[in-house]
Design a protein around this motif. Structure first.
Motif, mmCIF file in Angstrom:
data_model
loop_
_atom_site.group_PDB
_atom_site.id
_atom_site.type_symbol
_atom_site.label_atom_id
_atom_site.label_comp_id
_atom_site.label_asym_id
_atom_site.label_seq_id
_atom_site.Cartn_x
_atom_site.Cartn_y
_atom_site.Cartn_z
ATOM 1 N N ASP A 1 47.477 49.814 28.112
ATOM 2 C CA ASP A 1 48.852 49.426 27.349
ATOM 3 C C ASP A 1 49.384 48.075 27.893
ATOM 4 O OD1 ASP A 1 48.300 51.376 25.554
ATOM 5 O OD2 ASP A 1 49.618 52.663 26.573
ATOM 6 N N GLY A 2 49.651 48.186 29.340
ATOM 7 C CA GLY A 2 50.303 47.059 29.809
ATOM 8 C C GLY A 2 49.179 45.554 29.779
ATOM 9 N N PHE A 3 48.157 45.990 29.824
ATOM 10 C CA PHE A 3 47.147 44.718 29.750
ATOM 11 C C PHE A 3 47.261 44.214 28.556
ATOM 12 C CE2 PHE A 3 42.947 43.226 28.368
ATOM 13 C CZ PHE A 3 42.811 42.281 29.522
ATOM 14 N N ILE A 4 47.416 44.996 27.361
ATOM 15 C CA ILE A 4 47.476 44.567 25.885
ATOM 16 C C ILE A 4 48.738 43.900 25.684
ATOM 17 C CG2 ILE A 4 47.495 45.294 23.410
ATOM 18 C CD1 ILE A 4 44.600 45.445 24.966
ATOM 19 N N LYS A 5 49.791 44.383 26.364
ATOM 20 C CA LYS A 5 51.287 43.714 26.137
ATOM 21 C C LYS A 5 51.331 42.391 26.596
ATOM 22 C CE LYS A 5 53.587 48.103 25.557
ATOM 23 N NZ LYS A 5 54.643 49.050 26.250
ATOM 24 N N LEU A 6 50.834 42.410 28.108
ATOM 25 C CA LEU A 6 50.443 41.086 28.572
ATOM 26 C C LEU A 6 49.906 39.899 27.938
ATOM 27 C CD1 LEU A 6 51.008 39.385 31.342
ATOM 28 C CD2 LEU A 6 48.904 40.306 32.151
ATOM 29 N N LYS A 7 48.540 40.399 27.352
ATOM 30 C CA LYS A 7 47.964 39.405 26.609
ATOM 31 C C LYS A 7 48.657 39.007 25.544
ATOM 32 C CE LYS A 7 44.693 39.008 29.563
ATOM 33 N NZ LYS A 7 44.770 37.613 30.267
ATOM 34 N N THR A 8 49.293 39.780 24.757
ATOM 35 C CA THR A 8 49.910 39.595 23.756
ATOM 36 C C THR A 8 51.197 38.710 23.733
ATOM 37 O OG1 THR A 8 49.430 41.753 22.583
ATOM 38 C CG2 THR A 8 51.318 40.713 21.642
ATOM 39 N N THR A 9 51.885 38.930 24.731
ATOM 40 C CA THR A 9 52.994 38.041 25.151
ATOM 41 C C THR A 9 52.386 36.550 25.521
ATOM 42 O OG1 THR A 9 54.208 39.825 26.225
ATOM 43 C CG2 THR A 9 54.821 37.592 26.696
ATOM 44 N N GLN B 1 52.528 39.593 34.922
ATOM 45 C CA GLN B 1 51.654 40.746 35.288
ATOM 46 C C GLN B 1 52.783 41.706 35.839
ATOM 47 O OE1 GLN B 1 48.525 38.958 37.951
ATOM 48 N NE2 GLN B 1 47.110 39.158 36.224
ATOM 49 N N SER B 2 53.537 41.282 36.739
ATOM 50 C CA SER B 2 54.398 42.167 37.274
ATOM 51 C C SER B 2 55.539 42.782 36.419
ATOM 52 C CB SER B 2 55.309 41.386 38.474
ATOM 53 O OG SER B 2 56.231 40.457 38.014
ATOM 54 N N ARG B 3 55.765 41.989 35.333
ATOM 55 C CA ARG B 3 56.756 42.670 34.257
ATOM 56 C C ARG B 3 55.917 43.666 33.455
ATOM 57 N NH1 ARG B 3 61.834 41.240 34.204
ATOM 58 N NH2 ARG B 3 61.799 41.392 31.846
ATOM 59 N N TYR B 4 54.606 43.889 33.420
ATOM 60 C CA TYR B 4 53.814 45.014 32.678
ATOM 61 C C TYR B 4 53.002 45.697 33.452
ATOM 62 C CZ TYR B 4 55.197 41.989 28.753
ATOM 63 O OH TYR B 4 55.905 41.373 27.702
ATOM 64 N N GLY B 5 53.245 45.766 35.229
ATOM 65 C CA GLY B 5 52.458 46.386 36.072
ATOM 66 C C GLY B 5 50.988 46.165 35.896
ATOM 67 N N VAL B 6 50.537 44.994 35.770
ATOM 68 C CA VAL B 6 49.030 44.679 35.733
ATOM 69 C C VAL B 6 48.769 43.903 36.851
ATOM 70 C CG1 VAL B 6 47.416 43.328 34.482
ATOM 71 C CG2 VAL B 6 49.196 44.586 33.080
ATOM 72 N N TYR B 7 47.473 44.432 37.526
ATOM 73 C CA TYR B 7 47.011 43.742 38.637
ATOM 74 C C TYR B 7 45.753 43.040 38.210
ATOM 75 C CZ TYR B 7 50.505 46.416 41.472
ATOM 76 O OH TYR B 7 51.664 46.899 42.055
ATOM 77 N N SER B 8 45.501 42.024 39.137
ATOM 78 C CA SER B 8 43.863 41.382 38.886
ATOM 79 C C SER B 8 43.426 41.556 40.265
ATOM 80 C CB SER B 8 44.091 40.040 38.489
ATOM 81 O OG SER B 8 44.734 39.124 39.266
ATOM 82 N N ILE B 9 41.999 41.528 40.461
ATOM 83 C CA ILE B 9 41.275 41.529 41.910
ATOM 84 C C ILE B 9 40.518 40.327 41.564
ATOM 85 C CG2 ILE B 9 41.599 43.929 42.139
ATOM 86 C CD1 ILE B 9 38.690 44.093 41.357
ATOM 87 N N ARG B 10 40.048 39.655 43.130
ATOM 88 C CA ARG B 10 39.368 38.494 43.092
ATOM 89 C C ARG B 10 38.381 39.035 44.165
ATOM 90 N NH1 ARG B 10 40.034 33.911 46.070
ATOM 91 N NH2 ARG B 10 42.238 34.328 46.131
ATOM 92 N N ILE B 11 37.341 38.890 43.998
ATOM 93 C CA ILE B 11 36.061 39.232 44.949
ATOM 94 C C ILE B 11 35.660 38.066 45.745
ATOM 95 C CG2 ILE B 11 33.753 40.610 45.528
ATOM 96 C CD1 ILE B 11 34.144 42.073 42.871
ATOM 97 N N ASP C 1 33.967 33.245 42.359
ATOM 98 C CA ASP C 1 34.429 34.359 42.635
ATOM 99 C C ASP C 1 34.673 35.426 41.547
ATOM 100 O OD1 ASP C 1 34.364 33.633 45.469
ATOM 101 O OD2 ASP C 1 36.529 33.480 45.414
ATOM 102 N N VAL C 2 34.099 36.655 41.370
ATOM 103 C CA VAL C 2 34.415 37.652 40.502
ATOM 104 C C VAL C 2 35.936 37.956 40.150
ATOM 105 C CG1 VAL C 2 33.784 39.663 39.422
ATOM 106 C CG2 VAL C 2 32.053 38.340 40.536
ATOM 107 N N GLN C 3 36.509 37.688 39.108
ATOM 108 C CA GLN C 3 37.740 37.912 38.972
ATOM 109 C C GLN C 3 38.017 38.957 37.983
ATOM 110 O OE1 GLN C 3 40.507 34.556 38.414
ATOM 111 N NE2 GLN C 3 39.302 33.340 40.105
ATOM 112 N N ILE C 4 38.579 40.120 38.085
ATOM 113 C CA ILE C 4 38.779 41.126 36.874
ATOM 114 C C ILE C 4 40.390 41.642 36.868
ATOM 115 C CG2 ILE C 4 38.073 43.374 36.318
ATOM 116 C CD1 ILE C 4 35.756 42.963 38.454
ATOM 117 N N GLU C 5 40.764 41.607 35.584
ATOM 118 C CA GLU C 5 42.213 41.840 35.387
ATOM 119 C C GLU C 5 42.427 42.999 34.704
ATOM 120 O OE1 GLU C 5 46.034 39.420 33.917
ATOM 121 O OE2 GLU C 5 44.205 39.194 32.919
#
Length: 228
Positions: free
Chosen positions: A32-40, A124-134, A146-150
């Motif tokens: 849900d947080g991811f969808i809201k972030l991308k919608t915003t 991302q912090s507004r919606y509690g979403v993190y991303s990682i980078r390998i 680098d592989v990036q996943i949100e």
């Protein structure tokens, strides 16, 4: 360049469907947080384009389809750790889903992983979403490789699992090196002992041969006397 490296890594692994999974990440709790972030983000881009060229209205009309694509994509994500690699699989519908989907599968060898970086921007912090980078060990590669996943639910646990597995692999490699060194040193120590043993046996054989020769000479000396 990056795509060829990914194909090579996948080919080197040659893993089947029954591959062992040490840790599996989750995306459902952050959906849900991811969808809201991308919608915003989409709405903000639409407003800017509306003010600039008027294309934002078409983007706003496309928003429901955009949300459907994002939700389908995040639900299809599969990220897990095997004894040899980090595997990321995702199925993403095309901009118009009636034309099919795009399947992506990425294998990152654990031996080439330097670190897992956890990132979180302002939105991302507004919606509690993190991303990682390998991050990759090879410094010659650009950061874009680098592989990036949100949208990962618990990135800290994933990073801990990766680093724990890397530590285990390095410990096993170190133990193998120490065992090889110990075997080589023992062989070097035993070789002089083996040579000394062979020399002792040869000396004993020489002594036995000399004794046989003396016995034979004594027999030959006594034979003329008995004939007389």
């Amino acid at each position: 360049m990056g795509s060829r490296d990914g194909e090579m890594e996948k080919g080197l692994l040659c893993e089947g469907e029954d591959e062992e999974v040490l840790y599996s990440a989750s995306f459902l709790e952050a959906e849900d947080g991811f969808i809201k972030l991308k919608t915003t983000q989409w709405i903000l881009y639409s407003m800017l384009l509306t003010l600039a060229w008027g294309l934002g209205l078409a983007m706003l009309l496309y928003l429901p389809l955009r949300r459907y694509i994002l939700r389908t994509m995040i639900r299809s994500r599969n990220l897990y750790i095997t004894p040899d690699a980090i595997v990321y699989k995702v199925t993403k519908p095309l901009p118009f889903p009636c034309f099919g989907v795009l399947k992506k599968e990425k294998h990152v060898l654990l031996a080439s992983v330097a670190d897992v970086v956890i990132e979180q921007g302002y939105l991302q912090s507004r919606y509690g979403v993190y991303s990682i980078r390998i991050e990759n060990v090879d410094v010659r590669r650009p950061p874009s490789d680098d592989v990036q996943i949100e949208g990962l639910t618990n990135p800290q646990a994933f990073r801990k699992a990766v680093l724990t597995r890397l530590s285990d692999m390095r410990t096993q490699a170190l133990s193998c090196i120490l065992e090889d060194a110990a075997t080589a040193s023992s062989e070097n120590f035993q070789s002089p002992m083996a040579n000394a043993g062979e020399l002792a046996i040869l000396q004993k054989l020489d002594q036995v041969g000399n004794s046989l020769k003396r016995v034979q000479s004594l027999i030959e000396e006594r034979q003329p006397k008995t004939s007389d």
